[in-house]
Design a protein around this motif. Structure first.
Motif, PDB file in Angstrom:
ATOM      1  N   ARG A  19       0.835  -1.202   0.000  1.00 36.70           N
ATOM      2  CA  ARG A  19       0.000   0.000   0.000  1.00 36.70           C
ATOM      3  C   ARG A  19       0.872   1.255   0.000  1.00 36.70           C
ATOM      4  O   ARG A  19       0.610   2.207  -0.731  1.00 36.70           O
ATOM      5  CB  ARG A  19      -0.915  -0.021   1.213  1.00 36.70           C
ATOM      6  CG  ARG A  19      -1.891   1.133   1.260  1.00 36.70           C
ATOM      7  CD  ARG A  19      -2.819   0.968   2.438  1.00 36.70           C
ATOM      8  NE  ARG A  19      -3.797   2.031   2.480  1.00 36.70           N
ATOM      9  CZ  ARG A  19      -4.888   1.996   3.201  1.00 36.70           C
ATOM     10  NH1 ARG A  19      -5.159   0.937   3.934  1.00 36.70           N
ATOM     11  NH2 ARG A  19      -5.729   2.999   3.207  1.00 36.70           N
ATOM     12  N   THR A  20       1.936   1.251   0.805  1.00 37.43           N
ATOM     13  CA  THR A  20       2.872   2.376   0.812  1.00 37.43           C
ATOM     14  C   THR A  20       3.526   2.537  -0.564  1.00 37.43           C
ATOM     15  O   THR A  20       3.683   3.653  -1.061  1.00 37.43           O
ATOM     16  CB  THR A  20       3.950   2.173   1.896  1.00 37.43           C
ATOM     17  OG1 THR A  20       3.307   2.132   3.174  1.00 37.43           O
ATOM     18  CG2 THR A  20       4.986   3.273   1.882  1.00 37.43           C
ATOM     19  N   CYS A  21       3.883   1.417  -1.184  1.00 38.93           N
ATOM     20  CA  CYS A  21       4.486   1.479  -2.521  1.00 38.93           C
ATOM     21  C   CYS A  21       3.538   2.112  -3.536  1.00 38.93           C
ATOM     22  O   CYS A  21       3.959   2.907  -4.377  1.00 38.93           O
ATOM     23  CB  CYS A  21       4.909   0.082  -2.984  1.00 38.93           C
ATOM     24  SG  CYS A  21       6.372  -0.545  -2.130  1.00 38.93           S
ATOM     25  N   VAL A  22       2.263   1.773  -3.459  1.00 38.83           N
ATOM     26  CA  VAL A  22       1.283   2.384  -4.366  1.00 38.83           C
ATOM     27  C   VAL A  22       1.213   3.884  -4.103  1.00 38.83           C
ATOM     28  O   VAL A  22       1.246   4.698  -5.034  1.00 38.83           O
ATOM     29  CB  VAL A  22      -0.114   1.736  -4.220  1.00 38.83           C
ATOM     30  CG1 VAL A  22      -1.158   2.496  -5.028  1.00 38.83           C
ATOM     31  CG2 VAL A  22      -0.071   0.278  -4.670  1.00 38.83           C
ATOM     32  N   LEU A  26       6.204   3.324  -6.008  1.00 42.69           N
ATOM     33  CA  LEU A  26       7.440   2.562  -5.910  1.00 42.69           C
ATOM     34  C   LEU A  26       7.202   1.110  -6.287  1.00 42.69           C
ATOM     35  O   LEU A  26       6.108   0.587  -6.112  1.00 42.69           O
ATOM     36  CB  LEU A  26       7.975   2.586  -4.475  1.00 42.69           C
ATOM     37  CG  LEU A  26       8.232   3.933  -3.837  1.00 42.69           C
ATOM     38  CD1 LEU A  26       8.657   3.749  -2.383  1.00 42.69           C
ATOM     39  CD2 LEU A  26       9.281   4.705  -4.604  1.00 42.69           C
ATOM     40  N   GLU A  27       8.245   0.453  -6.740  1.00 38.92           N
ATOM     41  CA  GLU A  27       8.192  -0.973  -7.010  1.00 38.92           C
ATOM     42  C   GLU A  27       8.414  -1.749  -5.714  1.00 38.92           C
ATOM     43  O   GLU A  27       9.240  -1.369  -4.881  1.00 38.92           O
ATOM     44  CB  GLU A  27       9.285  -1.337  -8.016  1.00 38.92           C
ATOM     45  CG  GLU A  27       9.347  -2.807  -8.377  1.00 38.92           C
ATOM     46  CD  GLU A  27      10.477  -3.141  -9.332  1.00 38.92           C
ATOM     47  OE1 GLU A  27      10.517  -4.303  -9.767  1.00 38.92           O
ATOM     48  OE2 GLU A  27      11.317  -2.271  -9.628  1.00 38.92           O
ATOM     49  N   VAL A  54      -0.326  -2.572  -6.926  1.00 46.29           N
ATOM     50  CA  VAL A  54       1.063  -2.709  -6.495  1.00 46.29           C
ATOM     51  C   VAL A  54       1.906  -3.215  -7.672  1.00 46.29           C
ATOM     52  O   VAL A  54       1.572  -4.205  -8.320  1.00 46.29           O
ATOM     53  CB  VAL A  54       1.191  -3.683  -5.301  1.00 46.29           C
ATOM     54  CG1 VAL A  54       2.662  -3.825  -4.883  1.00 46.29           C
ATOM     55  CG2 VAL A  54       0.358  -3.202  -4.122  1.00 46.29           C
ATOM     56  N   ASN A  55       3.013  -2.518  -7.929  1.00 44.47           N
ATOM     57  CA  ASN A  55       3.965  -2.917  -8.963  1.00 44.47           C
ATOM     58  C   ASN A  55       4.932  -3.916  -8.325  1.00 44.47           C
ATOM     59  O   ASN A  55       5.885  -3.525  -7.659  1.00 44.47           O
ATOM     60  CB  ASN A  55       4.703  -1.675  -9.484  1.00 44.47           C
ATOM     61  CG  ASN A  55       5.774  -2.011 -10.495  1.00 44.47           C
ATOM     62  OD1 ASN A  55       5.838  -3.124 -11.015  1.00 44.47           O
ATOM     63  ND2 ASN A  55       6.640  -1.054 -10.759  1.00 44.47           N
ATOM     64  N   ILE A  56       4.654  -5.206  -8.516  1.00 53.02           N
ATOM     65  CA  ILE A  56       5.417  -6.273  -7.845  1.00 53.02           C
ATOM     66  C   ILE A  56       6.329  -6.998  -8.825  1.00 53.02           C
ATOM     67  O   ILE A  56       5.919  -7.346  -9.929  1.00 53.02           O
ATOM     68  CB  ILE A  56       4.473  -7.323  -7.221  1.00 53.02           C
ATOM     69  CG1 ILE A  56       3.577  -6.699  -6.179  1.00 53.02           C
ATOM     70  CG2 ILE A  56       5.282  -8.455  -6.600  1.00 53.02           C
ATOM     71  CD1 ILE A  56       2.574  -7.676  -5.597  1.00 53.02           C
TER      72      ILE A  56
END
Length: 150
Positions: A19-22, A26-27, A54-56
């Motif tokens: 969630r923080t990455c979104v 960030l990836e 999310v970019n995973i």
């Protein structure tokens, strides 16, 4: 900038970090083995409705990650309570890989031994606390790292 989780075990932490990455675009890089399935509803629940964004990226193990991504040493930031340098003093780059270990064991010793000068710690005033929750530590570190590059 990227957040890397090496062998994460708790789906709620990974969901919260996702969630923080979104939020920060960030990836999120996951290094297997994982202690859960990323399709697990508990991961999605922690990331709420944002998990689908999310970019995973996933890698089979640390060597697969290193050999595929080839991150320059100056972009590697390992976070462990044994770090001799505060995360406040880390020379973050725009391409930083902020790397965290599993909840129960932290980063493997062989990874730490590869680049001992790249180990950073989040300061804690009370010695009764050995470490912070993984999602809290990752969030604190990424916001500190972005402070220089926002």
């Amino acid at each position: 900038m990227k957040i890397v989780l090496v062998k994460p075990e708790i789906p709620h932490n990974t969901g919260a970090i996702g969630r923080t990455c979104v939020a920060l675009d960030l990836e999120l890089i996951l290094i297997k083995p994982l202690g859960f399935s990323i399709d697990d509803t508990s991961v999605a629940r922690a990331g709420t409705r944002y998990w689908k964004y999310v970019n995973i990226s996933q890698y089979e193990d640390w060597n697969d990650f290193i050999n595929t991504r080839k991150p320059p040493k100056e972009d590697i930031f390992l976070f462990e309570e044994i770090g001799q340098t505060s995360f406040y003093d880390a020379p973050y780059t725009k391409n930083s890989y902020l790397i965290f270990g599993s909840e129960s064991t932290g980063l493997p010793q062989d990874i730490l031994a590869e680049t001992p000068d790249r180990i950073f710690a989040l300061p804690m005033k009370n010695s009764k606390v050995k470490s912070l929750n993984l999602s809290n530590a990752a969030t604190a570190a990424v916001y500190q790292a972005l402070k220089l590059h926002w």
